[in-house]
Write a protein that holds these residues in place. Structure first.
Motif, mmCIF file in Angstrom:
data_model
loop_
_atom_site.group_PDB
_atom_site.id
_atom_site.type_symbol
_atom_site.label_atom_id
_atom_site.label_comp_id
_atom_site.label_asym_id
_atom_site.label_seq_id
_atom_site.Cartn_x
_atom_site.Cartn_y
_atom_site.Cartn_z
ATOM 1 N N UNK A 462 24.793 13.387 -23.941
ATOM 2 C CA UNK A 462 25.837 14.292 -24.408
ATOM 3 C C UNK A 462 27.158 13.890 -23.776
ATOM 4 N N UNK A 463 28.154 13.675 -24.613
ATOM 5 C CA UNK A 463 29.516 13.442 -24.129
ATOM 6 C C UNK A 463 30.270 14.763 -24.280
ATOM 7 N N UNK A 464 30.731 15.321 -23.125
ATOM 8 C CA UNK A 464 31.343 16.659 -23.112
ATOM 9 C C UNK A 464 32.554 16.640 -22.183
ATOM 10 N N UNK A 465 33.727 16.880 -22.735
ATOM 11 C CA UNK A 465 34.947 16.922 -21.930
ATOM 12 C C UNK A 465 35.579 18.317 -21.912
ATOM 13 N N UNK A 466 35.045 19.254 -22.646
ATOM 14 C CA UNK A 466 35.609 20.605 -22.747
ATOM 15 C C UNK A 466 34.938 21.532 -21.739
ATOM 16 N N UNK A 467 35.697 22.147 -20.852
ATOM 17 C CA UNK A 467 35.096 23.042 -19.845
ATOM 18 C C UNK A 467 34.602 24.327 -20.486
ATOM 19 N N UNK A 468 33.731 25.069 -19.793
ATOM 20 C CA UNK A 468 33.214 26.331 -20.324
ATOM 21 C C UNK A 468 34.343 27.366 -20.483
ATOM 22 N N UNK A 487 31.921 37.445 -19.435
ATOM 23 C CA UNK A 487 31.106 36.598 -20.322
ATOM 24 C C UNK A 487 31.452 35.132 -20.084
ATOM 25 N N UNK A 488 30.483 34.242 -20.357
ATOM 26 C CA UNK A 488 30.669 32.798 -20.175
ATOM 27 C C UNK A 488 29.914 32.060 -21.287
ATOM 28 N N UNK A 489 30.487 30.936 -21.759
ATOM 29 C CA UNK A 489 29.838 30.140 -22.821
ATOM 30 C C UNK A 489 30.333 28.695 -22.763
ATOM 31 N N UNK A 490 29.524 27.783 -23.345
ATOM 32 C CA UNK A 490 29.893 26.362 -23.403
ATOM 33 C C UNK A 490 29.258 25.739 -24.637
ATOM 34 N N UNK A 491 29.938 24.749 -25.217
ATOM 35 C CA UNK A 491 29.463 24.137 -26.463
ATOM 36 C C UNK A 491 28.176 23.343 -26.272
ATOM 37 N N UNK A 492 27.992 22.683 -25.111
ATOM 38 C CA UNK A 492 26.852 21.788 -24.933
ATOM 39 C C UNK A 492 25.901 22.219 -23.814
ATOM 40 N N UNK A 493 26.376 23.103 -22.899
ATOM 41 C CA UNK A 493 25.520 23.551 -21.797
ATOM 42 C C UNK A 493 24.998 24.944 -22.111
ATOM 43 N N UNK A 510 23.430 30.929 -12.887
ATOM 44 C CA UNK A 510 23.437 30.367 -14.244
ATOM 45 C C UNK A 510 23.427 31.516 -15.233
ATOM 46 N N UNK A 511 24.384 31.520 -16.147
ATOM 47 C CA UNK A 511 24.480 32.628 -17.094
ATOM 48 C C UNK A 511 24.995 32.123 -18.423
ATOM 49 N N UNK A 512 24.736 32.916 -19.456
ATOM 50 C CA UNK A 512 25.224 32.616 -20.788
ATOM 51 C C UNK A 512 25.499 33.928 -21.503
ATOM 52 N N UNK A 513 26.668 34.012 -22.075
ATOM 53 C CA UNK A 513 27.042 35.249 -22.738
ATOM 54 C C UNK A 513 27.507 36.291 -21.729
ATOM 55 N N UNK A 514 27.383 37.604 -22.056
ATOM 56 C CA UNK A 514 27.811 38.662 -21.125
ATOM 57 C C UNK A 514 26.998 38.612 -19.833
#
Length: 548
Positions: A462-468, A487-493, A510-514
């Protein structure tokens, strides 16, 4: 073959008087008055008058029977008309015939057959084959020419004309030839050298004609160092590339301090040494393995021929070698060194050079004497035989591709990413690739290719340059604890890493969403104004959150 030469026509002049007197008793009585009355008949009319009426009908002369006809065509076979064109079965051959990589069989009216192997050429002279160069096999009754000599064969006969070999050998039956006007009879188990004029014993060790041709084989450049050129015409040579397949007639040339390794269908290889030139005459796939025909035009060649893979012939201007499994070196000067197995010399009465022996330039056989070039090739063979190593770090998610690969020093490492190939540089077994790619998910394939050995590793990348993206909606204090919500989200993580730093202490989650995250204030309670909160993805991209 049966002789179809045309006899000269009868004398067309009128018969003289003495001739008439001699012929008179033979003339029917009803025709004698015409003859005696002085009627002058032309020669042809007179002959016609002696024939029955039914025989006097004039018919057009039938064309002479075809002497040579193609009964088998396999691979690259051409006949000469105005120009060379592809041959076909049942086609008559009246001028010339040549074979690239393949086989051709010619049949004559007497039932005899002549088989041509790869890189063979003949012309037609007096309605009979006149062999020029290559390998030939005759069965049955046949008449042909070779090196200006007429041959009449009955049985099984092979004829070789390549490099220093110019000989005819009888496998069964007999052969009559007439060099210089003298007649020589060659019997089964004998051979005749057109160079020396000597008859010697013959034992068949290379029956190439007994195998069925099934297709063209490959001669491929597997490894090289330094300047290596190739082409059909030496005036138009170009740089050779690894993986290049050499067609019949192609040449390979090495410069100073260079070498090139050519591998063949079914295994085995030739390593052309520095300042050398090689011509590929043909590589066949046959029902009994493969047949390799090569011509060393200058320099030296190191040969490793695997046992059980069919025939292998290397000719030079001074000597021809024929082997079926051995390790040996040949120089264009005529030196032959055998390190394993044995090598026969068709150009020298099928003399055999065994393991630990060598042929000198003058043709004498003696003990093996190694030199620096031999030591160099033995060390390359040892490196070639080692197991292929391929070590690639596990990469899952990165901002840019920085790849380091470990493999054998002689390996060719290639990387394929998302269906595209990328060049990998390196030496002494260490290879590196640095490549900037668009963001996304890729399939990563790393391949280490070595002669007859290949290893391949696959993984996802995975090539990922965009931060969460992280948003904090509130920070509340309850007694000795405080709670952070957001809340927290990321395109590839899938679950980015949250990091909270307060009073010199670091907390992670480690969290995702709210999320709602309760943490201690510490003792004594820390000042919430010093709180830092960040989110990091698997590629290492980080976002610092803004606190309310």
């Amino acid at each position: 073959m049966k002789d179809f030469s045309v006899n000269p026509l009868p004398d067309a002049r009128p018969p003289c008087r003495s001739g008439v007197r001699r012929l008179l008793p033979l003339v029917p009585r009803r025709l004698r008055p015409l003859l005696l009355s002085g009627l002058l008949l032309s020669g042809t009319a007179f002959v016609a008058a002696l024939q029955p009426a039914s025989a006097q009908t004039v018919r057009p002369a039938a064309p002479p029977p075809t002497r040579l006809t193609l009964t088998l065509v396999g691979g690259s076979v051409e006949v000469l008309g105005r120009v060379w064109t592809a041959a076909r079965k049942a086609q008559p051959v009246t001028t010339a015939l040549r074979v690239g990589t393949g086989r051709a069989v010619l049949s004559g009216p007497a039932g005899g057959q002549l088989t041509l192997g790869s890189s063979s050429t003949l012309r037609v002279y007096n309605n009979q084959p006149d062999v020029q160069s290559g390998r030939f096999y005759s069965s049955g009754k046949a008449q042909l020419y070779a090196f200006g000599t007429h041959l009449a064969a009955q049985g099984q006969v092979r004829l070789d004309s390549s490099g220093a070999t110019q000989r005819v050998a009888v496998i069964s039956g007999t052969l009559r030839l007439s060099p210089g006007g003298r007649a020589i009879i060659i019997r089964a188990g004998q051979q005749y050298s057109f160079r020396s004029g000597k008859v010697t014993a013959f034992r068949e060790s290379d029956p190439w004609y007994l195998s069925r041709f099934v297709g063209e084989g490959d001669a491929v450049l597997q490894a090289s160092r330094g300047s290596v050129l190739t082409g059909l015409d030496p005036s138009r040579f170009r740089s050779a590339e690894i993986g290049q397949v050499f067609a019949s007639g192609a040449r390979l040339k090495t410069g100073a301090d260079a070498w090139a390794e050519v591998g063949f269908s079914g295994g085995g290889y030739l390593r052309l040494q520095a300042d050398s030139q090689l011509k590929v005459l043909g590589v066949e796939k046959t029902s009994k393995g493969r047949e390799v025909l090569l011509q060393l035009e200058s320099g030296s060649a190191w040969n490793v021929v695997q046992k059980g893979q069919g025939g292998y012939q290397l000719s030079t201007p001074t000597v021809t070698t024929a082997v079926r499994g051995t390790v040996f070196r040949v120089d264009a000067s005529g030196v032959v060194k055998v390190f394993d197995g044995s090598v026969s010399l068709p150009s020298q009465g099928d003399a055999v050079v065994g393991t630990g022996a060598q042929r000198e330039i003058a043709g004498k056989l003696g003990g093996l004497r190694t030199d620096a070039l031999d030591t160099f090739n033995i060390s390359l063979d040892a490196e070639r035989a080692r197991r292929t190593v391929l070590e690639v770090p596990q990469l899952t998610q990165v901002t840019d591709l920085r790849l380091t690969v470990t493999s054998n020093p002689d390996a060719r490492v290639s990387v394929r990413i998302g269906g595209h190939d990328y060049a990998v540089s390196g030496q002494n077994g260490a290879f590196a690739l640095q490549q900037s790619l668009p963001e996304g998910r890729y399939g990563l394939v790393v391949r280490a290719a070595r002669p007859e050995q290949t290893r391949e590793l696959n993984q996802s990348l995975v090539i990922d340059r965009t931060p969460p993206t992280v948003t904090v909606t509130g920070v509340t204090v309850t007694g000795a604890t405080f709670t952070v919500t957001g809340s927290v989200s990321d395109a590839f993580t899938a679950r980015p890493l949250l990091r909270a730093e307060l009073g010199g202490v670091t907390y992670t989650l480690h969290a995702s969403g709210p999320f709602s995250w309760t943490l201690p204030l510490g003792t004594p309670p820390a000042d919430l104004n010093t709180l830092n909160l960040s989110a990091t993805d698997d590629a290492g991209n980080r976002t610092d959150a803004l606190l309310p």
